[in-house]
Design a protein around this motif. Structure first.
Motif, short mmCIF file in Angstrom:
data_model
loop_
_atom_site.label_atom_id
_atom_site.label_comp_id
_atom_site.label_asym_id
_atom_site.label_seq_id
_atom_site.Cartn_x
_atom_site.Cartn_y
_atom_site.Cartn_z
N PRO A 168 0.82 -1.21 0.00
CA PRO A 168 0.00 0.00 0.00
C PRO A 168 0.86 1.26 0.00
O PRO A 168 1.95 1.27 0.57
CB PRO A 168 -0.81 -0.09 1.30
CG PRO A 168 -0.34 -1.28 2.04
CD PRO A 168 0.63 -2.03 1.20
N VAL A 190 -2.67 -7.07 -2.51
CA VAL A 190 -2.19 -5.89 -1.79
C VAL A 190 -1.73 -6.43 -0.44
O VAL A 190 -2.53 -6.74 0.44
CB VAL A 190 -3.28 -4.82 -1.65
CG1 VAL A 190 -2.75 -3.64 -0.85
CG2 VAL A 190 -3.78 -4.39 -3.01
N ALA A 193 -1.42 -5.50 4.23
CA ALA A 193 -2.67 -4.74 4.26
C ALA A 193 -3.04 -4.33 5.68
O ALA A 193 -4.05 -3.67 5.90
CB ALA A 193 -3.80 -5.55 3.62
N ALA A 198 -4.30 0.46 2.39
CA ALA A 198 -4.44 -0.78 1.62
C ALA A 198 -5.71 -0.78 0.77
O ALA A 198 -5.70 -1.23 -0.38
CB ALA A 198 -4.41 -1.98 2.54
N THR A 201 -5.26 1.41 -2.28
CA THR A 201 -4.39 0.74 -3.26
C THR A 201 -5.17 -0.36 -3.97
O THR A 201 -5.06 -0.51 -5.19
CB THR A 201 -3.15 0.16 -2.56
OG1 THR A 201 -2.44 1.23 -1.94
CG2 THR A 201 -2.23 -0.52 -3.55
N ARG A 221 -6.66 -8.33 -0.49
CA ARG A 221 -5.74 -7.80 0.52
C ARG A 221 -5.32 -8.93 1.45
O ARG A 221 -6.12 -9.82 1.74
CB ARG A 221 -6.43 -6.71 1.34
CG ARG A 221 -6.43 -5.35 0.66
CD ARG A 221 -7.25 -4.36 1.45
NE ARG A 221 -8.67 -4.63 1.31
CZ ARG A 221 -9.55 -4.52 2.28
NH1 ARG A 221 -9.17 -4.16 3.49
NH2 ARG A 221 -10.82 -4.78 2.06
#
Ligand SMILES: Nc1nc2c(ncn2[C@@H]2O[C@H](COP(=O)(O)OP(=O)(O)O)[C@@H](O)[C@H]2O)c(=O)[nH]1
Ligand SMILES: [Mg+2]
Length: 306
Positions: A168, A190, A193, A198, A201, A221
């Motif tokens: 992130p 991601v 996280a 996060a 992103t 995530r």
């Protein structure tokens, strides 16, 4: 000298596997070794590349994945093909900590390739090394790779599934997008996280990947530190069709995949594609000529991106 080693390999001796991997990584006696390998069990081994920039948490995530995979009764091999590991001995040591070699568990085999040979060398012989691991009948092979150099793209070529890790708030996703490499991923994670940003992103990645007419790429995530998201990740990995679908030896699955990837490039590389489309619209190119030029533009770009 080779035959006793191969015999031990066929009996499941991991030291023999390690020794043969070293030989193959150096390009030594490759054909003789291949000739002595037992047949791999079709469709048994799933090869998963875990890729992403240095520090994104590849080693940590792989280390955390091993446990649940073992709990399912699967055998796991890890090949760390990380060029950064051989620049700093510290990183290699840290990887050892994050991925304990577990000599007590014969179902886990961990090998860092950086000590044996330079990165390009690994790339050259990687498919032969994977062949050894398939012949040893591991259920899962996890490949750690930094994802940017020539050797890394070689890793993707041998993997059934490519998992891309992003952090992130680092702009990682735009870097990958810019390099034209975001689309090599079959799953985007991601990672870390637990850190702020996060969700943002994740939304950004979805925006970059959400293209009409293309296969949807799962985005999720996960935090290896807090231990969540990894189970979901593995379920996705399992549900994906094997990338090169060796179960269809006539290559149809491979062709489908190539079509999907080409379609994604088409959408991503508007700058390359648009001028050709313009000429096609003005009837300066017929369909066949336009198709040839598109292929040239899309595949030529890939070569430079490497
Ligand atoms: N906050 C956070 N940090 C993590 C997580 N996973 C790994 N890290 C840290 O990120 C750093 C780099 O991890 P490493 O696995 O070596 O990354 P690699 O270079 O991609 O293999 C280490 O300091 C890890 O402790 C996570 O889920 N959350
Ligand atoms: Mg690492």
């Amino acid at each position: 000298m080779l035959e006793p080693l191969l015999e031990r390999f066929r009996q499941g001796d991991r030291l023999a596997l390690a020794r043969l991997l070293t030989l193959v990584a150096r390009g030594e006696q490759v054909e003789a070794i291949r000739a002595g390998l037992p047949d791999a069990e079709a469709g048994r081994t799933r090869v998963v590349a875990v890729t992403g920039s240095g520090g994104v948490g590849k080693s940590t995530l792989i280390g955390k994945l091993i446990e649940p995979l073992r709990a399912r009764g699967w055998t796991v091999a890890v090949l760390a093909c990380d060029p950064e590991s051989d620049l700093t001995g510290g990183a290699l040591l840290a990887d050892r900590v994050r991925m304990p070699s577990r000599p007590e568990d014969p179902g886990v085999f961990i090998r860092s390739m950086t000590a044996a040979r330079g990165h390009e060398g690994i790339a050259e012989h990687l498919d032969r090394m994977i062949e050894l691991l398939r012949a040893f009948r591991f259920d899962v092979v996890l490949l750690e790779t930094a994802g940017v150099g020539q050797g890394d793209t070689a890793v993707w070529a041998v993997a059934d599934v490519v998992v891309l890790l992003l952090q992130p708030e680092t702009g990682d996703e735009f870097q990958w997008e810019k390099a034209g490499l975001l689309e090599v991923a079959d799953v985007v994670v991601v990672h870390k996280a637990d850190l702020p940003g996060a969700e943002r992103t994740e939304a950004q990645v979805r925006g970059l990947l959400n293209l009409p007419g293309c296969r949807a790429i799962p985005v999720l995530r996960a935090s290896s530190d807090q231990g969540w998201g990894l189970e979901d990740l593995w379920q996705i990995v399992e549900s994906l069709p094997a990338r090169t679908s060796r179960a269809e030896p006539d290559g149809r699955a491979l062709l489908r995949l190539a079509q999907q990837r080409l379609a994604r490039r088409f959408h991503h590389q508007a700058d390359d594609v648009e001028p050709i489309l313009d000429r096609w619209r003005r009837h300066e190119l017929d369909d066949g000529q336009a198709a040839d030029e598109l292929l040239q533009a899309l595949i030529g770009k890939q070569e430079t991106a490497r």
